[in-house]
Enzyme design. Structure first.
Site, PDB file in Angstrom:
ATOM      1  N   HIS A   1       0.749  -1.213  -0.114  1.00  0.00           N
ATOM      2  CA  HIS A   1      -0.092   0.056  -0.330  1.00  0.00           C
ATOM      3  C   HIS A   1       0.694   1.127   0.022  1.00  0.00           C
ATOM      4  O   HIS A   1       0.318   2.261   0.355  1.00  0.00           O
ATOM      5  CB  HIS A   1      -0.927   0.049   1.033  1.00  0.00           C
TER       6      HIS A   1
ATOM      7  N   HIS B   1      -7.396  -4.715  -1.331  1.00  0.00           N
ATOM      8  CA  HIS B   1      -6.891  -6.188  -1.269  1.00  0.00           C
ATOM      9  C   HIS B   1      -7.625  -6.616  -2.314  1.00  0.00           C
ATOM     10  O   HIS B   1      -7.300  -7.971  -2.472  1.00  0.00           O
ATOM     11  CB  HIS B   1      -6.730  -6.711  -0.204  1.00  0.00           C
TER      12      HIS B   1
END
Lengths: 332, 332
Positions: B57, B219
């Site tokens: 991320h 995700h």
């Protein structure tokens, strides 16, 4: 083609509007143009810097408009040079009577159009000088270029020439330091995937599932080798070797490093490349003064990266460290 | 899978090394761990902030370690929670006797592991409090989450709680303001393409040439709708509508806006989205105090974006504007 756009013909206009709306304190658009300029007037008259080129390389160039860097950026259509009248509008808007430096990437269209704009400006009594950035160590001539292409190293020219201009230097002196940066900076890129110009609607080239292009240009121009996919370390070695050969760096030299993402490359991968680049330079006893990792000169959603090394002396180091307040380069 | 990596098992280690090498003045790694902490010691004892989660991320979370934001960031494997012992190492390293606030995104694994670390720390006499960020307005429960997911809004929690901690506030007070941000922030994302976890070697989901997923998690968790591709304006309307319904903003309210790229989305497209978001808010007489456009909470090389709105009051505005000196958030 899946893109977050409305109309392929309006992407540049809508991008510029969205950019100004996001950064009202930094940027304003010259009405009816594709030129973004600083929203504050510099405290004193200074040499003004204008850059620009085809769109699709964001944050270049408007992301570097602001205190300590550019005074104006001219956006062409995607991967297309801005027209002379747009560049002329930028020059007129930012000139404070101290002259204007044009920072041009080495593409034939850009050079022609920026030079025509310079002539128009000179005819109105504005002093204009120009530099042509040609940092790409990959190939000597290319699709849109005679001589080496201008790529991510251009951002170091913005930063360093902009810092000297902000200090009140003359147009001659700002031109001198910009030329010094250009002499001292080299880059080389590689691509894993193509990108799609919105108005074209399909990718600019094809590349196999296990292939990469070494030395790819920022518009998808061919590089020096279509090779089988390699590891990050092998890629870093290839890119840095070419740059080191060209720059002739020696033990004890100081550099600034830029690991530039082309648009679709995760920061994770850029940092993995940086690890190896730092190790190579360390082995050669070349001192890394500072490192910049991120997106500086992109090619829409191309996957891949470029590595840039700038050889520093005391003057360049001081100017690199000087304050800047822009969208994409902030330094206290 | 084409990626700039060496070994899928070593991506996190090599990324952390490359990140520290790029930012030696800001970051250091706790030896033998996946924890990055500030390389300078705060001038005075202060409440410390720790965040983290699965890698992939970036720049979250280590990109926000530094003055005015986080004191430490713990990196798990890609899309995998860090283990309790790693979080515990971070807590011990940053505690200056004033207590530690854990900022956790709402994923079951993260909550379990951060809570176990908190217990270990409490057993050693360290005061620990925690907040769970759950800003995703898309879905109530999700693949890895009970309740709403934590996504890009987390970065506003880092910024604002970090600013208050830097001013010397108590752990109770920093916890209070972090909770206030969480109550006031909502996000929603959408994806055009999947991403590939290096160790998995293939994309996490499939999506058609003319499809998008509205409400996609960071995700690749399913969203609320697999829809036909729409225009940027239509997408902006969909995302903002959900957020406005949830946040119940009214005419005269002030917000900060974040247009977050998921990894492969050109800045050009994010600015086109921002144009419409700004127009929608303007129509509703919601005042945009500041706008952040770029990559803050990515999903490797996923294409798509998220929109975050943070409702501001005077306290949150002041703390949002406070100085920060980190890799990915710089404010004078």
């Amino acid at each position: 083609m899946k893109k977050l756009i409305n109309d392929p013909e309006k992407v540049v206009h809508e991008m510029l509007e969205g950019m100004v709306l996001a950064h009202l304190n930094l940027l304003k658009r010259l009405q009816g143009t594709t030129v973004l300029v600083r929203n504050e007037t510099p405290a004193r008259a200074k040499v003004a810097l204008v850059s620009g080129g085809g769109s699709g390389h964001e944050p270049s160039h408007a992301g570097f408009v602001g205190k300590g860097m550019l005074d104006g950026a001219v956006a062409g259509e995607v991967f297309t040079s801005p027209t002379p009248d747009q560049v002329f509008e930028a020059i007129k808007a930012v000139d404070r009577g101290q002259g204007v430096l044009l920072i041009i990437k080495n593409y034939s269209g850009d050079i022609m159009n920026f030079e025509m704009a310079a002539e128009l400006a000179e005819a109105e009594g504005i002093s204009v000088k120009q530099v042509v950035v040609n940092d790409d160590a990959a190939v000597e001539d290319s699709t849109y270029t005679t001589g080496r292409r201008g790529i991510a190293g251009t951002v170091f020219v913005h930063k360093i020439a902009g810092a000297l201009a902000e200090q009140g230097a003359s147009l001659e002196d700002v031109h001198r330091v910009a030329s010094k940066v250009i002499n001292n900076v080299r880059s080389m890129g590689m691509a894993l995937s193509p990108c799609t110009v919105p108005a074209a609607g399909k990718p600019g080239f094809e590349i196999g599932e296990n292939e990469m292009e070494i030395g790819m240009g920022i518009h998808g121009e061919p590089g020096i080798q279509r090779a089988e996919m390699a590891s990050a370390d092998e890629i870093a070695v290839t890119l840095v070797s070419h740059i080191l050969d060209d720059l002739k760096l020696a033990s004890g030299d100081r550099v600034a490093v830029m690991i530039n993402g082309l648009g679709a490359t995760p920061l994770m991968e850029l940092y993995i490349i940086n690890k190896k680049v730092a190790e190579i330079l360390n082995e050669k006893e070349i001192r890394v003064h500072d490192t910049f990792v991120g997106e500086y000169m992109t090619s829409l959603e191309m996957a891949g990266c470029s590595v840039t090394l700038l050889k520093l002396d005391d003057e360049l180091t001081e100017l690199l460290e000087a304050p800047a307040h822009t969208v994409a380069w902030k330094k206290e």
